[in-house]
Scaffold this motif. Structure first.
Motif, short mmCIF file in Angstrom:
data_model
loop_
_atom_site.label_atom_id
_atom_site.label_comp_id
_atom_site.label_asym_id
_atom_site.label_seq_id
_atom_site.Cartn_x
_atom_site.Cartn_y
_atom_site.Cartn_z
N VAL A 49 -77.92 64.55 12.88
CA VAL A 49 -77.62 64.98 13.72
C VAL A 49 -77.55 64.15 15.09
N TYR A 50 -78.47 63.84 15.37
CA TYR A 50 -78.49 62.63 16.53
C TYR A 50 -77.70 61.44 16.33
N GLY A 51 -77.48 61.10 15.40
CA GLY A 51 -76.45 59.98 15.16
C GLY A 51 -75.22 60.40 15.29
N SER A 52 -74.53 61.72 14.96
CA SER A 52 -73.46 62.26 15.26
C SER A 52 -73.10 62.34 16.72
N TRP A 53 -73.92 62.69 17.33
CA TRP A 53 -73.88 62.70 18.90
C TRP A 53 -73.83 61.40 19.62
N GLN A 54 -74.72 60.39 19.14
CA GLN A 54 -74.57 59.11 19.73
C GLN A 54 -73.24 58.45 19.12
N ARG A 55 -72.60 58.84 17.90
CA ARG A 55 -71.33 58.21 17.68
C ARG A 55 -70.25 58.70 18.81
N VAL A 56 -70.31 60.12 19.07
CA VAL A 56 -69.46 60.64 19.89
C VAL A 56 -69.60 59.95 21.39
N LEU A 57 -70.62 59.82 21.59
CA LEU A 57 -70.80 59.06 23.09
C LEU A 57 -70.41 57.63 23.11
N THR A 58 -70.78 56.88 22.05
CA THR A 58 -70.06 55.53 21.92
C THR A 58 -68.85 55.46 21.76
N GLU A 59 -67.93 56.20 20.88
CA GLU A 59 -66.64 56.32 21.13
C GLU A 59 -66.20 56.61 22.35
N ARG A 60 -66.69 57.55 23.13
CA ARG A 60 -66.16 57.78 24.27
C ARG A 60 -66.22 56.63 25.64
N LEU A 61 -67.56 55.70 25.10
CA LEU A 61 -67.93 54.69 25.87
C LEU A 61 -66.72 53.43 25.65
N VAL A 62 -66.56 53.26 24.25
CA VAL A 62 -65.67 52.31 23.90
C VAL A 62 -64.40 52.74 24.43
N ALA A 63 -63.82 53.98 24.65
CA ALA A 63 -62.75 54.27 25.42
C ALA A 63 -62.60 54.10 26.81
N ASP A 64 -63.82 54.13 27.33
CA ASP A 64 -64.03 53.99 28.83
C ASP A 64 -63.97 52.49 29.05
N ALA A 118 -70.94 47.04 20.87
CA ALA A 118 -72.49 46.75 20.97
C ALA A 118 -72.97 47.52 21.94
N GLU A 119 -72.36 47.23 23.41
CA GLU A 119 -72.90 47.86 24.59
C GLU A 119 -73.07 49.24 24.66
N ALA A 120 -71.73 49.68 24.00
CA ALA A 120 -71.39 51.38 23.84
C ALA A 120 -72.55 51.77 23.16
#
Length: 193
Positions: free
Chosen positions: A128-143, A148-150
């Motif tokens: 569950v935590y991994g899924s939340w982190q993936r969404v935030l990571t995707e958003r940061l990459v889009a930003d 790796a930094e995301a």
């Protein structure tokens, strides 16, 4: 499974979510779940033949999916990761305040309890935590963050928020969440430069 069966299953999961978030895994018994859900006791084992762990896992997955959907739902036309974090802070703060600080994150209470002794539920919490982190990571990459930094920044942001939920519950004050929001904004702004 018919409509009535689906409704009973949903009530069992909802009752479990309500109890485990406030009382934890060990503080919640099957009799309490049956009473909270209003479901017949026999239906618990019909829908969850593996017992409490299977039911708690279903409740954690459902709660996790709701937060993931919240993170995936656009905040506005120009929303970035900080807007997602702001939304999550508001949701967690509202849950805390509405429950008189007995609930915050729908996964944290169980996660803290089972991490050292229940491998099945530990894995569910990690997923569950991994899924939340993936969404935030995707958003940061889009930003504009590098992958790796995301990944690092999303893990740091999630850790700040989860720690803040715990502190807010213990202190019975939303201030730790506001502090975490500020820290995440600073973290994401500093990494962007």
């Amino acid at each position: 499974m018919g409509v009535k069966g689906e409704e009973t299953r949903a009530r069992l999961i909802a009752g479990t979510r309500n109890l485990i978030e406030a009382q934890g895994y060990f503080g919640t018994g099957l009799n309490q779940i049956v009473a909270e859900s209003g479901a017949p006791r026999g239906s618990l084992y019909f829908h969850f033949p593996e017992g409490k762990d299977q039911l708690v896992a279903a409740a954690l997955v459902q709660a996790g999916q709701e937060v993931e959907e919240l993170l995936r739902t656009p905040v506005g036309r120009d929303a970035d990761a900080t807007a997602l974090v702001d939304r999550l802070v508001e949701v967690f703060a509202a849950r805390l305040e509405e429950s008189d600080y007995t609930k915050g994150c729908p996964v944290a209470t169980v996660g803290l309890e089972v991490a050292g002794g229940n491998e099945v539920l530990r894995r569910v919490c990690a997923e569950v935590y991994g899924s939340w982190q993936r969404v935030l990571t995707e958003r940061l990459v889009a930003d504009g963050f590098g992958p790796a930094e995301a990944e690092t920044a999303s893990g740091q942001a999630l850790a700040l928020l989860e720690g803040a939920v715990l502190l807010a519950r213990v202190r019975r004050d939303r201030r730790p969440l506001e502090d975490a929001r500020h820290a995440v904004r600073h973290l994401l702004g500093a990494k962007r430069k």
